[in-house]
Design a protein around this motif. Structure first.
Motif, mmCIF file in Angstrom:
data_model
loop_
_atom_site.group_PDB
_atom_site.id
_atom_site.type_symbol
_atom_site.label_atom_id
_atom_site.label_comp_id
_atom_site.label_asym_id
_atom_site.label_seq_id
_atom_site.Cartn_x
_atom_site.Cartn_y
_atom_site.Cartn_z
ATOM 1 N N THR A 137 69.362 11.161 63.731
ATOM 2 C CA THR A 137 70.778 11.689 64.030
ATOM 3 C C THR A 137 71.009 9.758 64.427
ATOM 4 O O THR A 137 71.502 9.387 63.540
ATOM 5 N N ASP A 138 70.318 9.060 65.098
ATOM 6 C CA ASP A 138 70.731 8.006 64.984
ATOM 7 C C ASP A 138 70.322 6.912 64.036
ATOM 8 O O ASP A 138 71.267 6.005 63.868
ATOM 9 N N MET A 139 69.754 6.935 63.066
ATOM 10 C CA MET A 139 70.495 6.805 61.848
ATOM 11 C C MET A 139 71.200 6.060 60.958
ATOM 12 O O MET A 139 71.546 5.392 60.176
ATOM 13 N N VAL A 140 71.652 7.744 60.627
ATOM 14 C CA VAL A 140 72.595 8.073 59.977
ATOM 15 C C VAL A 140 74.129 7.289 60.789
ATOM 16 O O VAL A 140 74.760 6.950 60.458
ATOM 17 N N MET A 141 73.577 7.423 62.320
ATOM 18 C CA MET A 141 74.950 7.200 62.709
ATOM 19 C C MET A 141 74.903 5.433 62.791
ATOM 20 O O MET A 141 76.085 4.930 63.125
ATOM 21 N N SER A 142 73.567 4.750 62.839
ATOM 22 C CA SER A 142 73.311 3.530 63.101
ATOM 23 C C SER A 142 74.061 2.865 61.445
ATOM 24 O O SER A 142 74.787 1.528 61.806
ATOM 25 N N PHE A 143 74.447 3.435 59.937
ATOM 26 C CA PHE A 143 74.786 2.488 59.494
ATOM 27 C C PHE A 143 76.970 3.282 59.507
ATOM 28 O O PHE A 143 77.228 4.223 59.786
ATOM 29 N N PRO A 144 77.621 1.790 58.875
ATOM 30 C CA PRO A 144 78.925 2.528 59.568
ATOM 31 C C PRO A 144 79.492 3.130 58.408
ATOM 32 O O PRO A 144 79.241 3.430 57.115
ATOM 33 N N TYR A 145 80.647 3.981 59.234
ATOM 34 C CA TYR A 145 80.614 5.391 58.852
ATOM 35 C C TYR A 145 80.993 4.907 57.645
ATOM 36 O O TYR A 145 81.156 5.832 56.572
ATOM 37 N N ILE A 146 82.258 4.622 57.311
ATOM 38 C CA ILE A 146 83.556 4.045 55.921
ATOM 39 C C ILE A 146 82.511 4.173 55.016
ATOM 40 O O ILE A 146 82.404 4.605 53.435
ATOM 41 N N LEU A 147 81.166 3.062 55.133
ATOM 42 C CA LEU A 147 80.103 2.216 54.262
ATOM 43 C C LEU A 147 79.318 3.208 53.436
ATOM 44 O O LEU A 147 79.208 3.381 52.226
ATOM 45 N N LEU A 148 78.744 3.916 54.515
ATOM 46 C CA LEU A 148 78.188 5.500 53.713
ATOM 47 C C LEU A 148 78.568 6.509 53.121
ATOM 48 O O LEU A 148 78.323 6.767 51.829
ATOM 49 N N VAL A 149 80.136 6.937 53.629
ATOM 50 C CA VAL A 149 80.901 7.272 52.491
ATOM 51 C C VAL A 149 81.346 7.306 51.447
ATOM 52 O O VAL A 149 81.035 7.986 50.060
ATOM 53 N N LEU A 150 81.731 5.774 51.114
ATOM 54 C CA LEU A 150 81.796 4.660 50.028
ATOM 55 C C LEU A 150 80.628 5.193 49.388
ATOM 56 O O LEU A 150 80.980 5.064 48.224
ATOM 57 N N VAL A 151 79.461 4.411 49.924
ATOM 58 C CA VAL A 151 78.300 4.645 49.032
ATOM 59 C C VAL A 151 77.405 5.491 48.146
ATOM 60 O O VAL A 151 77.685 5.387 47.140
ATOM 61 N N ALA A 152 77.813 6.966 49.313
ATOM 62 C CA ALA A 152 77.617 8.060 48.095
ATOM 63 C C ALA A 152 78.272 8.371 47.575
ATOM 64 O O ALA A 152 78.471 9.315 46.637
ATOM 65 N N ALA A 153 79.972 8.045 47.623
ATOM 66 C CA ALA A 153 80.914 8.465 47.050
ATOM 67 C C ALA A 153 80.863 7.637 45.553
ATOM 68 O O ALA A 153 81.154 8.171 44.656
ATOM 69 N N ALA A 154 80.059 6.874 45.582
ATOM 70 C CA ALA A 154 80.081 5.297 44.392
ATOM 71 C C ALA A 154 78.744 6.331 43.462
ATOM 72 O O ALA A 154 78.619 5.966 42.300
ATOM 73 N N ILE A 155 78.042 6.792 43.957
ATOM 74 C CA ILE A 155 76.777 7.773 43.230
ATOM 75 C C ILE A 155 76.868 8.367 42.884
ATOM 76 O O ILE A 155 76.210 8.792 42.275
ATOM 77 N N PHE A 156 77.229 9.699 43.422
ATOM 78 C CA PHE A 156 77.668 11.096 42.756
ATOM 79 C C PHE A 156 79.299 11.101 42.231
ATOM 80 O O PHE A 156 79.729 9.757 42.225
ATOM 81 N N LYS A 157 79.070 12.707 41.397
ATOM 82 C CA LYS A 157 80.046 12.325 40.844
ATOM 83 C C LYS A 157 81.622 12.342 41.550
ATOM 84 O O LYS A 157 81.563 13.147 42.108
ATOM 85 N N PRO A 158 82.660 11.666 40.836
ATOM 86 C CA PRO A 158 83.861 11.839 41.180
ATOM 87 C C PRO A 158 84.965 13.832 40.972
ATOM 88 O O PRO A 158 84.310 13.846 40.115
ATOM 89 N N GLY A 159 84.526 13.590 42.757
ATOM 90 C CA GLY A 159 85.462 15.103 42.472
ATOM 91 C C GLY A 159 85.735 15.841 43.597
ATOM 92 O O GLY A 159 85.274 15.786 44.043
ATOM 93 N N LEU A 160 86.385 17.068 43.576
ATOM 94 C CA LEU A 160 86.030 17.277 44.738
ATOM 95 C C LEU A 160 85.310 18.287 45.833
ATOM 96 O O LEU A 160 85.057 18.107 46.869
ATOM 97 N N TRP A 161 84.360 19.009 44.870
ATOM 98 C CA TRP A 161 83.433 19.489 45.397
ATOM 99 C C TRP A 161 82.012 18.564 46.249
ATOM 100 O O TRP A 161 81.597 18.084 46.593
ATOM 101 N N SER A 162 82.367 17.007 44.889
ATOM 102 C CA SER A 162 81.807 16.113 45.894
ATOM 103 C C SER A 162 82.257 15.006 46.952
ATOM 104 O O SER A 162 81.094 15.497 47.542
ATOM 105 N N ILE A 163 83.114 15.873 46.987
ATOM 106 C CA ILE A 163 83.854 14.717 48.711
ATOM 107 C C ILE A 163 83.436 15.890 49.386
ATOM 108 O O ILE A 163 82.989 15.174 50.404
ATOM 109 N N ILE A 164 83.477 17.032 49.621
ATOM 110 C CA ILE A 164 83.497 18.422 50.502
ATOM 111 C C ILE A 164 81.893 18.090 50.764
ATOM 112 O O ILE A 164 81.617 17.877 51.690
ATOM 113 N N LEU A 165 80.777 17.607 49.987
ATOM 114 C CA LEU A 165 79.965 18.121 50.438
ATOM 115 C C LEU A 165 79.537 16.518 50.676
ATOM 116 O O LEU A 165 78.505 15.800 51.787
ATOM 117 N N ILE A 166 79.778 15.252 50.126
ATOM 118 C CA ILE A 166 79.378 14.199 50.903
ATOM 119 C C ILE A 166 80.012 14.042 52.201
ATOM 120 O O ILE A 166 79.606 13.745 53.198
#
Length: 300
Positions: A137-166
């Motif tokens: 949990t500490d490791m996940v929280m240590s990453f800048p939140y918006i950066l983590l979301v942007l990286v995950a969004a860049a890795i996976f195909k953009p779409g409705l369910w991709s965003i929900i899961l991310i």
């Protein structure tokens, strides 16, 4: 005896309600009603939620139908005008609100379930399980939140369910820490120790004794996650990494308002979705504030 009866009557001649006989939910709702902004926000949120739910009935046009002129100003036929390719803005706004609420609610449910399960395990069992879960949990929280979301969004195909899961898999650490803290306090109480002595099953202790006593702070925290998830969806869709056109979302409706011409001369293209995001997020935050005051036992 007569005086005692009169004393228990209200100024309208009706008997006073004995608040000592209230259930917990009745007490919470009574306290919630005293929070005027919270009640107004709840009414606004319900109205907007119903409008989104019944979008197919309320929308005057199909959201993807080219029904008018390009970038047409608001008129009697198109109350909020048309967008750059002639689609009705009001119709798209209703469907966009539906998408944003769906993303927010589903992402909140996913993150809440993950956070509650991990928090219960870490708080109740302690030891190695607690150390592994909390360090992760500490490791996940240590990453800048918006950066983590942007990286995950860049890795996976953009779409409705991709965003929900991310968003669902990124927002859980706060809930996990909250639940863990409450469980650590509850497991030392006499009623939990009594259940252990009585030989109650682990499932009963966790989900029938500990979890119900942790629901109130979880609900309060979930409102902030809901608001944050909706903002994140709007930001990602605005950047082109979220819900993809032609599906309407509040974020990708704002995406078309990047040019100076649109910002200055065509406000009907960006003011309605921008204003709707502000209203929804503020309403959810006020509901969360009222809920926090209502469930707080020290609240007056």
């Amino acid at each position: 005896m007569k005086k005692k009866k009169e004393k228990n009557l209200t100024e309208h001649g009706m008997p006073e309600k004995d608040i000592t006989s209230e259930s917990y939910l009745q007490t919470v709702f009574r306290r919630f009603k005293k929070h005027k902004l919270g009640m107004i926000s709840l009414i606004v949120f319900i109205i907007l939620g119903l409008a989104a739910l019944f979008a197919p009935v309320l929308a005057p046009y199909d959201p993807n139908e080219i029904a008018g002129s390009f970038s047409g100003a608001p008129s009697r036929e198109f109350l909020l005008g048309t967008d750059q390719i002639g689609r009705d803005v009001l119709s798209r706004l209703l469907y966009a609100m539906r998408i944003s609420l769906l993303v927010g609610i589903m992402a909140t449910l996913i993150s809440t379930v993950i956070g509650v399960v991990l928090g219960l395990i870490a708080g109740y069992f302690g030891g190695a399980a607690d150390m592994v879960i909390m360090r992760f949990t500490d490791m996940v929280m240590s990453f800048p939140y918006i950066l983590l979301v942007l990286v995950a969004a860049a890795i996976f195909k953009p779409g409705l369910w991709s965003i929900i899961l991310i968003l669902g898999f990124v927002d859980w650490p706060g809930i996990a820490r909250l639940v863990r803290g409450n469980v650590l306090n509850l497991r030392e109480t006499n009623f939990i120790k009594g259940n252990l002595v009585a030989g109650m099953s682990l499932k009963h202790i966790l989900f029938s004794e500990i979890l119900p006593n942790t629901v109130a702070p979880i609900l309060v925290y979930a409102t902030s996650v809901l608001a944050l998830s909706m903002l994140d969806e709007a930001a990602l869709s605005f950047l082109g990494m979220g819900v993809q056109p032609p599906t309407a979302s509040l974020g990708n409706m704002l995406n078309g308002a990047e040019s100076l011409t649109v910002l200055t001369k065509q406000p009907w293209l960006w003011v309605p979705p921008g204003l709707l995001i502000v209203i929804l997020v503020m309403a959810i935050n006020f509901i969360g504030d009222a809920l926090r005051d209502a469930v707080d036992p020290n609240s007056k």
